[in-house]
Design an enzyme around this catalytic site. Sequence first.
Site, PDB file in Angstrom:
ATOM      1  N   GLY A 720       0.819  -1.203   0.000  1.00 19.99           N
ATOM      2  CA  GLY A 720       0.000   0.000   0.000  1.00 19.99           C
ATOM      3  C   GLY A 720       0.852   1.252   0.000  1.00 19.99           C
ATOM      4  O   GLY A 720       2.069   1.228   0.192  1.00 19.99           O
ATOM      5  N   SER A 721       0.191   2.371  -0.258  1.00 25.79           N
ATOM      6  CA  SER A 721       0.876   3.662  -0.227  1.00 25.79           C
ATOM      7  C   SER A 721      -0.119   4.714   0.210  1.00 25.79           C
ATOM      8  O   SER A 721      -1.340   4.544   0.081  1.00 25.79           O
ATOM      9  CB  SER A 721       1.452   4.005  -1.600  1.00 25.79           C
ATOM     10  OG  SER A 721       0.423   4.092  -2.575  1.00 25.79           O
ATOM     11  N   GLY A 725       3.947   8.111   2.596  1.00 26.12           N
ATOM     12  CA  GLY A 725       4.877   7.003   2.572  1.00 26.12           C
ATOM     13  C   GLY A 725       4.297   5.754   1.969  1.00 26.12           C
ATOM     14  O   GLY A 725       3.256   5.762   1.302  1.00 26.12           O
ATOM     15  N   ASP A 848      -9.369  11.706   9.301  1.00 28.85           N
ATOM     16  CA  ASP A 848      -9.279  11.150   7.945  1.00 28.85           C
ATOM     17  C   ASP A 848      -9.917   9.767   7.874  1.00 28.85           C
ATOM     18  O   ASP A 848      -9.314   8.811   7.394  1.00 28.85           O
ATOM     19  CB  ASP A 848      -7.812  11.073   7.514  1.00 28.85           C
ATOM     20  CG  ASP A 848      -7.659  10.973   5.988  1.00 28.85           C
ATOM     21  OD1 ASP A 848      -8.636  11.279   5.282  1.00 28.85           O
ATOM     22  OD2 ASP A 848      -6.578  10.598   5.525  1.00 28.85           O
TER      23      ASP A 848
END
Length: 1021
Positions: A720-721, A725, A848
């Site tokens: 994942g990204s 990062g 978020d």
Amino acid sequence: MKPFSVTFPVFWFIYIDLLLFFASAWFVPNTSASTLGNETDHLALLKFKESISKDPYGVLNSWNSSNHFCNWDGITCSPMHQRVTKLNLPGYQLHGTITPQVGNFTFLKLLDLHNNSFYGKIPQELGGLLQMKALYLTNNSLDGEFPISLTNCSQLIHLYLYGNNLSGKIPAEIGSLRKLEMLFLGKNNFDGQIPQSIGNLSSLVYFSVGFSNLEGYIPQEIGLLRNLTFISVDANKFYGMLPSTLFNLSYLTVISATSNQFNGSLPPTMFHTLPNLKFFSVYGNQLSGPIPISITNASVLQLLDLGENSFVGQVPSLGKMQDVWLINLEGNNLGDNSTEDLDFLKPLTNCSKLSTFGIDNNNFGGRLPNFLVNFSSQLTELYLGNNQILGKLPTDLGNLTGLIVLSMESNHLDGVIPPAFGNFQKIQLLDLNGNKLSGDIPASLGNLSQLFSLDLSQNMFQGNIPPTIGNCQKLQFLDLSQNNLVGSIPSEIFSISSLTNLLNLSQNLFSGNLSDEVGRLKNIEQLDISGNHLSGDIPGAIGECLSLDHLYLQGNSFSGIIPSSLDSLKGLQRLDLSRNNLSGSIPEGLQNITVLEYLNVSFNMLDGEVPTEGVFQNSSRFSITGNSKLCGGITKLKLPPCPAKGTKHEKHYNFKKLIAVLVCVVAFLLILSLSLTLCWMRKRNKKPFSDLPTIDQLVKVSYQNLHNGTDGFSAKNLIGSGNFGFVFKGTLESENKVVAIKVLNLQKKGAHKSFIAECNALRNIRHRNLVKILTCCSSTDYKGQTFKALVFEYMANGSLEQWLHPAAETAQQSRTLNLAQRFNIITDVASAIHYLHYECEQAIIHCDLKPSNILIDDCLVAHVSDFGIARLLSSIGVSSEQTSTTGIKGTIGYAPPEYGMSSEVSIEGDMYSFGILVLEILSGKRPTDEMFKDGQNLHNYVKNSIPDHLLQIVDPTILPEEFELDGDNEIMILTDPNVKESLLSLFSIALACSVESPNQRMSMVDVIKELNEIKSSFFVV
């Protein structure tokens, strides 16, 4: 008690393959025959294209001037006149309206737009297509009334309007379509009755109006449809008797009339007059009288569902139904508790295709026959519960190795469980509660590796719990209560990590201590070991069972104090510790459990002051009777006041003692201060080793360790990204387990602050639904560059984003989440946010929330992750320069509107994101979907669609099985009557959280309460 919503399958619709024939006399146009074409059709096609706002598959890309319109995708023309005869664009997810210019295709014979997203009204101009033979508009979002002009299309053979939002009445003029063979109007919002003119459709073969909100009587004129083979009127408001003329239609193969209010009895000769009937389902009505005796000759019947009515008497022989695969007689008054009641079962041993059989909730008596073991090897579900059946369990019943569900609860069965029950290798639910079974629980039950629900409660079992039960590592529900079981509780039970719903061992004879191993049940929701002979301390490890909402330990001999670790059970709703030998005081922390609704500590030996907050504010919600040394509390308790904490002499002595201590402390601090000053002066020119004092309590790992554990941060381990990062899958040399390693991209502005923010947020919080940080790394890489990384628990099931929106290349193999699983995920996220907002020492705002930040573990438990822009509530209120970590306040679509106007982050902002997240989980649509433009958004899309158009907005993968009409048309049927109400309740919560005004949004405290009510109403039986 049935532990889950695993009840007898209600087949409101039956799986049927229908062949849909189109005329074969039309030909692909030969463009060499004509180069000019017909300009009227050409212009109409261009207008049709203009009305399409979304074409995700690009099917209309060929509609351009470089090709003759007869060569455009989806278009067929007549070879002679070059006029459009077929407009065929099914299943392309086209979004737009149907332009009235379609009425200019005067040669049109087929219009097929099913399985798209057309909205608006069906143009009246379609009534001018006098040559049209087939109209397919199934599964769109069309509204308005049934266009009467369509009844002018006298050549119509197929009319499919299923799965839209049509309203008003079915017009009487529909009777003029004398050539109509297939009429599918179901899943709309019509009102009124079926018009009597339906009897004029003399060619009709298939008739479906299920889920259409219709009411009244079924007209007797239905009996004039001599060619009718299929009729479905499910889930409407029809009442009265089924029309007698219906039973004279000898070609009928399917009658499906579930979930209405039909009454009266069925004709005794109906299976003589309906010799071709294969599917007969009248589940959920008010039909009465005996089962028609003519069913003994129903040799072609494949499905018989008479469940939830008021049928009486004995069941006739069903042995001639050689092809039957489902028989459901549950919820009637069949049988008279006599020895002959079950005689009808023996002929069923000839039904080699029988898969599902249910006679539960009737009045069947007699002994359980041994020939039951000769039932079909295809049998997967057997329901015999809630009758008056006697006798022993057949020794060879284990030969039915295909069983997935065996439900025999609440009868009078006796004897032992045969060891052969260990042969049920596929069984998932085994319910024998409420009988008179005895002997030991056989160790062979440990072979049932697929078992997720085992209920042996309210019997007379003896001996110990076999440790082999610990092999059932998929168990979610285990109830052994109200037996005569003895000995200690085996630790193997506490190793069943899948136990999430219930562990009930109450009302037995267990002795010894309750092991600390109970803390391994991290996800258990209800734990009941009351009414035994357990002694010793209540283990503090029970506070590690963070999912507990019901804990019952009453009626034992527990001693010692009430462990303070119970304070950590923030979701606890009911706690009963009464009738033990507990001493000490009531922990004050219990008053901080905001959802605690009931507390009972009566009849112990407790002393000290009774708290006054939380659950202790209302005397009707807690009981302290039988503890004579308690004092204080609210006035209504009328307890004596607590004594002063010291006499005047003692206070004077304590004061002098305090002065002495303070002098010592001050002296020590002076010496310490001098030492630190000297140390600082020596090192003032040296650079501190770490700039991350906030995470010093984490044991750090080296860069080399992480480098080796990820094969040099190989791309094959990249999982994942994010904004700051990349996340790699790897292992740690110090631990033999897979972990997730988040490597910060320090070249990205704000990455360093994101790292600190995430550490600050995660360093002191612990919750089962929050991702757990294991360690961190703040070092340099092999090039001498600064390197920072966080190491988390690895979640094998990825993120919620991957479940809701699988990548195109994996979509065909992707797994889906059903409604119960999505509900659990919603509850998990809500629990985590409630903890962050109200239960942490400093409230934390996530900022978020979105599907990619919700990770799913092996047990499909959700964990909130990515605290890179999280904020401590104590930091809010200072200047933006001080509090802004990244300049970002969330993700577009999920961030509340006030964040776009530079408002400070807030708890209400998280609630908005939570609401949007729930809407996405239920609808399967992202808030950034292309369909949301021109002021439209996901909130308004849902708000404008419920309750009347619920099924149009729900992610189809939530719903149960689908009913296939032909190769392209699918009808979705809700097999659980609670599904609609639970969905509406969840959508309502999501809408209340995502309103535009922050002050009007629902709080997470209220969300938790609503979710608990939904859970008790719809997800637990």
